[in-house]
Design an enzyme around this catalytic site. Structure first.
Site, PDB file in Angstrom:
ATOM      1  N   GLY A 109     -24.980 -39.936   4.629  1.00 25.50           N
ATOM      2  CA  GLY A 109     -24.781 -41.180   5.382  1.00 25.50           C
ATOM      3  C   GLY A 109     -23.630 -42.017   4.838  1.00 25.50           C
ATOM      4  O   GLY A 109     -23.059 -42.834   5.553  1.00 25.50           O
ATOM      5  N   GLU A 112     -20.651 -40.545   6.425  1.00 22.88           N
ATOM      6  CA  GLU A 112     -20.718 -40.933   7.847  1.00 22.88           C
ATOM      7  C   GLU A 112     -20.364 -42.405   8.044  1.00 22.88           C
ATOM      8  O   GLU A 112     -19.750 -42.776   9.050  1.00 22.88           O
ATOM      9  CB  GLU A 112     -22.116 -40.634   8.389  1.00 22.88           C
ATOM     10  CG  GLU A 112     -22.371 -39.133   8.450  1.00 22.88           C
ATOM     11  CD  GLU A 112     -23.825 -38.774   8.713  1.00 22.88           C
ATOM     12  OE1 GLU A 112     -24.071 -37.882   9.531  1.00 22.88           O
ATOM     13  OE2 GLU A 112     -24.724 -39.382   8.087  1.00 22.88           O
TER      14      GLU A 112
HETATM   15  N1  DAK Z   1     -31.030 -41.500  -2.312  1.00 25.16           N
HETATM   16  C1  DAK Z   1     -31.778 -42.074  -3.293  1.00 25.16           C
HETATM   17  N2  DAK Z   1     -31.393 -42.079  -4.592  1.00 25.16           N
HETATM   18  C2  DAK Z   1     -30.240 -41.469  -4.926  1.00 25.16           C
HETATM   19  C3  DAK Z   1     -29.420 -40.850  -3.960  1.00 25.16           C
HETATM   20  C4  DAK Z   1     -29.859 -40.882  -2.586  1.00 25.16           C
HETATM   21  N3  DAK Z   1     -29.155 -40.375  -1.578  1.00 25.16           N
HETATM   22  N4  DAK Z   1     -28.349 -40.317  -4.589  1.00 25.16           N
HETATM   23  C5  DAK Z   1     -28.488 -40.607  -5.892  1.00 25.16           C
HETATM   24  N5  DAK Z   1     -29.623 -41.316  -6.094  1.00 25.16           N
HETATM   25  C6  DAK Z   1     -30.141 -41.828  -7.356  1.00 25.16           C
HETATM   26  C7  DAK Z   1     -30.722 -40.714  -8.200  1.00 25.16           C
HETATM   27  O1  DAK Z   1     -32.043 -40.427  -7.811  1.00 25.16           O
HETATM   28  C8  DAK Z   1     -30.641 -41.335  -9.601  1.00 25.16           C
HETATM   29  O2  DAK Z   1     -31.686 -42.257  -9.711  1.00 25.16           O
HETATM   30  P1  DAK Z   1     -32.632 -42.304 -11.055  1.00 25.16           P
HETATM   31  O3  DAK Z   1     -33.173 -40.927 -11.193  1.00 25.16           O
HETATM   32  O4  DAK Z   1     -31.640 -42.656 -12.149  1.00 25.16           O
HETATM   33  O5  DAK Z   1     -33.644 -43.359 -10.747  1.00 25.16           O
HETATM   34  C9  DAK Z   1     -29.339 -42.121  -9.537  1.00 25.16           C
HETATM   35  O6  DAK Z   1     -29.073 -42.337  -8.157  1.00 25.16           O
HETATM   36  C10 DAK Z   1     -28.164 -41.376 -10.139  1.00 25.16           C
HETATM   37  O7  DAK Z   1     -28.082 -40.118  -9.526  1.00 25.16           O
HETATM   38  P2  DAK Z   1     -28.034 -38.744 -10.355  1.00 25.16           P
HETATM   39  O8  DAK Z   1     -28.740 -38.873 -11.653  1.00 25.16           O
HETATM   40  O9  DAK Z   1     -28.483 -37.664  -9.436  1.00 25.16           O
HETATM   41  O10 DAK Z   1     -26.466 -38.637 -10.639  1.00 25.16           O
HETATM   42  P3  DAK Z   1     -25.588 -37.328 -10.820  1.00 25.16           P
HETATM   43  O11 DAK Z   1     -24.253 -37.810 -11.265  1.00 25.16           O
HETATM   44  O12 DAK Z   1     -26.305 -36.312 -11.673  1.00 25.16           O
HETATM   45  O13 DAK Z   1     -25.462 -36.700  -9.359  1.00 25.16           O
HETATM   46  C11 DAK Z   1     -25.102 -36.768  -6.949  1.00 25.16           C
HETATM   47  C12 DAK Z   1     -24.818 -37.391  -8.356  1.00 25.16           C
HETATM   48  C13 DAK Z   1     -24.456 -37.686  -5.915  1.00 25.16           C
HETATM   49  C14 DAK Z   1     -24.465 -35.385  -6.858  1.00 25.16           C
HETATM   50  C15 DAK Z   1     -26.649 -36.658  -6.751  1.00 25.16           C
HETATM   51  O14 DAK Z   1     -27.211 -37.923  -7.043  1.00 25.16           O
HETATM   52  C16 DAK Z   1     -27.039 -36.268  -5.365  1.00 25.16           C
HETATM   53  O15 DAK Z   1     -26.950 -35.087  -4.989  1.00 25.16           O
HETATM   54  N6  DAK Z   1     -27.483 -37.244  -4.561  1.00 25.16           N
HETATM   55  C17 DAK Z   1     -28.006 -37.002  -3.223  1.00 25.16           C
HETATM   56  C18 DAK Z   1     -26.898 -36.787  -2.242  1.00 25.16           C
HETATM   57  C19 DAK Z   1     -27.416 -36.470  -0.852  1.00 25.16           C
HETATM   58  O16 DAK Z   1     -28.155 -35.498  -0.663  1.00 25.16           O
HETATM   59  N7  DAK Z   1     -27.051 -37.282   0.115  1.00 25.16           N
HETATM   60  C20 DAK Z   1     -27.486 -37.124   1.493  1.00 25.16           C
HETATM   61  C21 DAK Z   1     -28.783 -37.899   1.721  1.00 25.16           C
HETATM   62  S1  DAK Z   1     -29.415 -37.678   3.362  1.00 25.16           S
HETATM   63  C22 DAK Z   1     -29.673 -41.136  10.251  1.00 25.16           C
HETATM   64  C23 DAK Z   1     -28.862 -41.937   9.496  1.00 25.16           C
HETATM   65  C24 DAK Z   1     -28.433 -41.490   8.246  1.00 25.16           C
HETATM   66  C25 DAK Z   1     -28.808 -40.261   7.759  1.00 25.16           C
HETATM   67  C26 DAK Z   1     -29.614 -39.454   8.542  1.00 25.16           C
HETATM   68  C27 DAK Z   1     -30.061 -39.898   9.799  1.00 25.16           C
HETATM   69  N8  DAK Z   1     -30.115 -41.626  11.567  1.00 25.16           N
HETATM   70  C28 DAK Z   1     -29.679 -42.897  12.021  1.00 25.16           C
HETATM   71  C29 DAK Z   1     -30.941 -40.795  12.369  1.00 25.16           C
HETATM   72  C30 DAK Z   1     -28.349 -39.858   6.451  1.00 25.16           C
HETATM   73  C31 DAK Z   1     -28.953 -38.948   5.680  1.00 25.16           C
HETATM   74  C32 DAK Z   1     -28.504 -38.747   4.296  1.00 25.16           C
HETATM   75  O17 DAK Z   1     -27.537 -39.321   3.830  1.00 25.16           O
END
Ligand code: DAK
Length: 258
Positions: A109, A112
């Site tokens: 997001g 996006e």
């Molecule tokens: N959500 C919640 N927390 C998150 C997060 C996320 N997307 N990304 C990172 N964090 C949090 C981690 O949980 C961690 O928190 P603590 O454990 O310290 O409490 C903190 O941020 C630091 O992250 P990391 O420890 O993981 O840091 P690293 O440097 O090791 O890794 C990373 C960074 C960016 C590679 C990793 O954090 C990661 O993979 N994050 C998730 C990325 C991801 O999957 N993003 C997509 C999410 S789904 C819609 C509208 C919008 C959407 C869908 C529908 N409609 C209107 C229908 C959107 C969907 C998405 O975006």
């Protein structure tokens, strides 16, 4: 100015700046943050003293995407009923230009949200990606559509199906961002660009933005007709007269926004 929890709001001359401010969660877009973001942006959109807006995160992350922790236990109906599920689309519909100032992660997001803006200034550390496939879903706020239009089918497929990230330089090479600058200058660069646009004739800026965005929705013939209509419409503005007169008199125009 309204008190917000997850964003910081400032004005710099005629530019409205919103900084996403959940650094501990890499600026994950919680429902509250999205509500606050929309409140601030729509306020700027209606404020005559503001000519353009900038959305920024911090150096480590523009935003790592929607808040996964806030979605993990949600049911389909809860997701559907969440307020501002269309916040990303609303950002794209704002009348005034919006610049995304992206450093570090712009994922899911977050990517996006950057693409819903009109221009993107990136720092050298920016990384763009749609990693939703790794959590068992696909992009839901424009990723499959906007990335494909910008990058073409094959690179978009690699990002959506395999979670491939693009570096800032790759994003520049493929036309996803306007410019890449050293990390210490990215925000200043975005604010400068926004200030330049904010100083232009407001009605022309509004119609120019609308015409470019409409090109994604229309055939070429329809788009050309719309562009011509907007061009003629601008002949009814005082700013059009002022702009042409100022050119003839070799002076800077003084825009009135009408
Ligand atoms: N959500 C919640 N927390 C998150 C997060 C996320 N997307 N990304 C990172 N964090 C949090 C981690 O949980 C961690 O928190 P603590 O454990 O310290 O409490 C903190 O941020 C630091 O992250 P990391 O420890 O993981 O840091 P690293 O440097 O090791 O890794 C990373 C960074 C960016 C590679 C990793 O954090 C990661 O993979 N994050 C998730 C990325 C991801 O999957 N993003 C997509 C999410 S789904 C819609 C509208 C919008 C959407 C869908 C529908 N409609 C209107 C229908 C959107 C969907 C998405 O975006």
């Amino acid at each position: 100015m309204t008190e917000y929890k997850d964003i910081l709001v400032e004005t710099h001359g005629r530019v409205g700046l919103v900084r996403l401010n959940r650094p501990g969660a890499l600026n994950a877009l919680s429902p509250q943050l999205m509500e606050e973001l929309w409140d601030a942006l729509s306020g700027f959109d209606q404020d005559e003293a503001v000519g353009a807006m900038v959305i920024a995160g911090n150096e480590r992350a523009f935003s790592a995407g929607a808040d996964i922790k806030a979605m993990a236990d949600a049911t389909l109906v809860e997701m559907l009923n969440r307020s501002l599920t269309d916040a990303w689309h609303r950002v794209a519909q704002l009348r005034k230009p919006v610049i995304a100032a992206v450093s570090g992660y712009a994922l899911g997001g977050g990517c996006e949200l950057a693409m819903a803006c009109d221009l993107i200034v990136a720092s050298e550390t920016a990384q763009f990606g749609q990693p939703e496939i790794q959590i068992g879903v696909i992009p839901g706020a424009g990723g499959t559509q906007r990335l494909t239009r910008i990058l073409g089918k094959h690179l978009a497929m690699e990002m959506v199906l395999n979670g491939r990230f693009l570096s800032a330089q790759e994003a520049l090479q493929h036309g996803l961002v306007n410019r890449v600058v050293p990390v210490e200058h990215y925000l200043e660069e975005a604010l400068q660009l926004a200030a330049q646009i904010a100083d232009r004739a407001p009605v022309a800026v509004r119609l120019g933005k609308e015409a470019v965005n409409k090109s994604y929705e229309m055939t070429l013939a329809e788009g050309l007709a719309l562009e011509q209509k907007y061009f003629y419409m601008l002949f009814a503005t005082e700013d059009r007269q002022e702009g042409m007169q100022a050119f003839i008199e070799k002076r800077k125009p003084r825009w009135k926004g009408r």
